[in-house]
Design a protein around this motif. Structure first.
Motif, short mmCIF file in Angstrom:
data_model
loop_
_atom_site.label_atom_id
_atom_site.label_comp_id
_atom_site.label_asym_id
_atom_site.label_seq_id
_atom_site.Cartn_x
_atom_site.Cartn_y
_atom_site.Cartn_z
N SER A 161 0.83 -1.21 0.00
CA SER A 161 0.00 0.00 0.00
C SER A 161 0.86 1.25 0.00
O SER A 161 0.51 2.26 -0.62
N ALA A 162 2.01 1.20 0.69
CA ALA A 162 2.91 2.35 0.72
C ALA A 162 3.57 2.57 -0.64
O ALA A 162 3.77 3.72 -1.06
N TRP A 181 14.87 -0.52 -9.42
CA TRP A 181 15.67 -1.25 -8.42
C TRP A 181 16.38 -0.28 -7.50
O TRP A 181 17.17 0.54 -7.99
N PRO A 182 16.19 -0.48 -6.17
CA PRO A 182 15.07 -1.20 -5.59
C PRO A 182 14.04 -0.23 -5.03
O PRO A 182 14.38 0.88 -4.61
N GLY A 183 12.80 -0.68 -4.98
CA GLY A 183 11.80 0.11 -4.27
C GLY A 183 12.12 0.10 -2.79
O GLY A 183 12.10 1.14 -2.13
N LEU A 184 12.46 -1.09 -2.27
CA LEU A 184 12.83 -1.22 -0.87
C LEU A 184 13.90 -2.28 -0.72
O LEU A 184 13.71 -3.44 -1.08
N ARG A 185 15.04 -1.87 -0.21
CA ARG A 185 16.10 -2.79 0.20
C ARG A 185 16.90 -2.08 1.28
O ARG A 185 17.50 -1.02 1.05
N LYS A 203 12.30 3.84 2.30
CA LYS A 203 12.91 3.29 3.50
C LYS A 203 11.81 3.00 4.51
O LYS A 203 10.74 3.62 4.50
N LEU A 204 12.09 2.02 5.37
CA LEU A 204 11.12 1.61 6.38
C LEU A 204 11.02 2.65 7.48
O LEU A 204 12.03 3.19 7.95
N ILE A 205 9.80 2.91 7.91
CA ILE A 205 9.55 3.75 9.08
C ILE A 205 8.45 3.10 9.91
O ILE A 205 7.75 2.21 9.44
N GLY A 206 8.33 3.55 11.15
CA GLY A 206 7.27 3.05 12.01
C GLY A 206 7.64 1.76 12.72
O GLY A 206 8.77 1.27 12.64
N ASP A 207 6.67 1.22 13.43
CA ASP A 207 6.86 -0.01 14.19
C ASP A 207 7.09 -1.19 13.26
O ASP A 207 6.45 -1.30 12.20
N ALA A 208 7.98 -2.10 13.66
CA ALA A 208 8.31 -3.24 12.81
C ALA A 208 7.11 -4.13 12.52
O ALA A 208 7.05 -4.78 11.47
N SER A 209 6.15 -4.15 13.43
CA SER A 209 4.96 -4.99 13.23
C SER A 209 3.92 -4.31 12.35
O SER A 209 3.00 -4.96 11.85
N ARG A 210 4.07 -2.99 12.18
CA ARG A 210 3.16 -2.22 11.32
C ARG A 210 3.99 -1.28 10.45
O ARG A 210 3.96 -0.05 10.61
N TRP A 243 5.65 1.05 7.55
CA TRP A 243 5.25 1.97 6.50
C TRP A 243 6.52 2.45 5.82
O TRP A 243 7.64 2.12 6.27
N LEU A 244 6.40 3.19 4.73
CA LEU A 244 7.55 3.60 3.94
C LEU A 244 7.59 5.10 3.77
O LEU A 244 6.56 5.77 3.77
N GLU A 245 8.81 5.60 3.59
CA GLU A 245 9.05 7.01 3.33
C GLU A 245 9.94 7.12 2.10
O GLU A 245 10.88 6.33 1.93
N THR A 246 9.67 8.09 1.25
CA THR A 246 10.45 8.29 0.02
C THR A 246 11.80 8.91 0.35
O THR A 246 11.88 9.90 1.09
N THR A 247 12.86 8.35 -0.21
CA THR A 247 14.21 8.84 0.08
C THR A 247 14.64 9.98 -0.83
O THR A 247 15.56 10.72 -0.49
N ASN A 248 14.01 10.10 -2.00
CA ASN A 248 14.39 11.15 -2.94
C ASN A 248 13.16 11.53 -3.76
O ASN A 248 12.74 10.78 -4.64
N ARG A 249 12.60 12.69 -3.47
CA ARG A 249 11.38 13.11 -4.13
C ARG A 249 11.59 13.29 -5.63
O ARG A 249 10.72 12.95 -6.44
N SER A 250 12.75 13.81 -6.01
CA SER A 250 13.00 14.01 -7.44
C SER A 250 13.11 12.66 -8.16
O SER A 250 12.70 12.53 -9.32
N GLY A 251 13.67 11.66 -7.48
CA GLY A 251 13.73 10.33 -8.07
C GLY A 251 12.34 9.76 -8.28
O GLY A 251 12.05 9.16 -9.32
N ALA A 252 11.46 9.97 -7.30
CA ALA A 252 10.07 9.52 -7.45
C ALA A 252 9.38 10.27 -8.60
O ALA A 252 8.57 9.69 -9.34
#
Length: 352
Positions: free
Chosen positions: A87-88, A305-309, A318-325, A327-336
């Motif tokens: 979903s993220a 490559w890669p969306g998430l690694r 990159k991963l954010i939030g609690d490990a059991s829940r 969520w993701l945060e964009t590392t480079n807005r211009s890349g997105a």
């Protein structure tokens, strides 16, 4: 992704003999005749995605553990975590496709029941899922199928589980660089002959070498109707201009863009580069701008490559939030922004 070629194992002659047997089993056609691009599936721009990877670059001699997941998680826990990460990807990037690794350890072992939660979560959320076989590491990291006695049972299991799910696609091998172009085409043809119930437009045949050119598999009539997958990376050259990167990509595609998805391409995303502004002296910026412009112009799908690694400077999330829940945060807005542009959305590169 792989940054340097690995040496071949001493078993290469035996593997070549196995390939010869595969040719006989399939009835080995030659590479002559009408190019299979004439019978291409219906376009590739529908694939707008990212790779979700194990921190070990997906090369493993044990269970694959995608970033943010745990091999000790149950199916329900895996499904719940994967649902949030998928979903993220959609919320942050507008993606609709995810490419996932498989290997015999994972599929033929006890973790398969849980790992299926990733595939199911993505499919249930409307994502297209590309399942690609990765070889092992150490002396197994040589561009060959590690062990055909475990490779084919792996695919038997995967195909049985997902052949009726139209959102799931099958990629027989990632970066088959141990084989010659002809040997790899023979193996891909054997895969298609082994699983005739799988529609050809749900198969991704990797380009030869490091997935670095699709011209030979495209020309093979035995592979007609399949998608082709290309990999393209800026680190393959120490420096190239924007125009040189465009030419390099087009040369690797030949006349086969209509059935090709770039299911790996990437550049540094955690180092602060601005991909929205031309910077002719920067190889990475030239590369990303050239690739995304070309994908858009040619109507090609692409899977970053890669969306998430975890701990990968190329990772656009990159991963954010609690490990059991998670969520993701964009590392480079211009890349997105550049991914969106390549996918047919967004705005062109700004002029300085």
């Amino acid at each position: 992704m792989r940054k340097t070629p690995a040496p071949r194992r001493s078993t290469s002659r035996l593997r070549a003999a196995c390939v010869a047997l595969a040719i006989a089993a399939v009835g080995g056609a030659t590479l002559t005749g009408t190019p299979a691009s004439a019978a291409a599936p219906a376009g590739t721009s529908q694939f707008r995605g990212v790779n979700w990877a194990d921190p070990r670059d997906n090369f493993a001699d044990d269970y694959l553990q995608l970033s943010g997941l745990s091999t000790s998680d149950s199916y329900a826990q895996t499904y719940a975590k994967a649902s949030r990460i998928i979903s993220a990807f959609r919320a942050n990037l507008g993606a609709n496709t995810v490419r996932l690794p498989i290997n015999p350890y994972t599929v033929n072992g006890a973790y398969w029941k849980s790992y299926r939660g990733v595939v199911d979560a993505a499919s249930d959320r409307g994502f297209k899922v590309i399942l690609s076989y990765w070889e092992g590491t150490g002396d197994k990291k040589d561009g060959y199928i590690d062990d055909e006695t475990t490779y084919w049972p792996m695919w038997d299991t995967v195909v049985k589980a997902y052949k009726h799910d139209p959102k799931v696609y099958f990629e027989p091998m990632n970066e088959p660089h141990g084989y010659t172009d002809a040997q790899w085409a023979d193996i891909a043809a054997k895969w298609l002959a082994t699983y005739p119930s799988v529609p050809r437009d749900r198969v991704f045949v990797s380009g030869a070498g490091y997935n670095d050119h699709v011209t030979t598999v495209c020309a093979d009539p035995r592979l007609k109707g399949t998608y082709l997958s290309l990999h393209h990376y800026g680190f393959w050259k120490s420096y190239a201009t924007y125009d040189q990167w465009v030419s390099d990509l087009k040369e690797r595609l030949g006349d086969c863009a209509g059935r090709t998805v770039a299911d790996e391409f990437g550049a540094p995303m955690t180092t602060g580069l601005n991909y929205n502004v031309p910077a002719p002296d920067d190889n990475s910026i030239n590369f990303i701008q050239a690739d995304t412009d070309t994908f858009r112009k040619l109507g090609m799908g692409s899977v970053y490559w890669p969306g998430l690694r975890t701990d990968d400077t190329y990772s656009i999330q990159k991963l954010i939030g609690d490990a059991s829940r998670p969520w993701l945060e964009t590392t480079n807005r211009s890349g997105a922004d550049r991914l969106a542009w390549g996918w047919g959305r967004g705005k062109p590169v700004q002029q300085p």
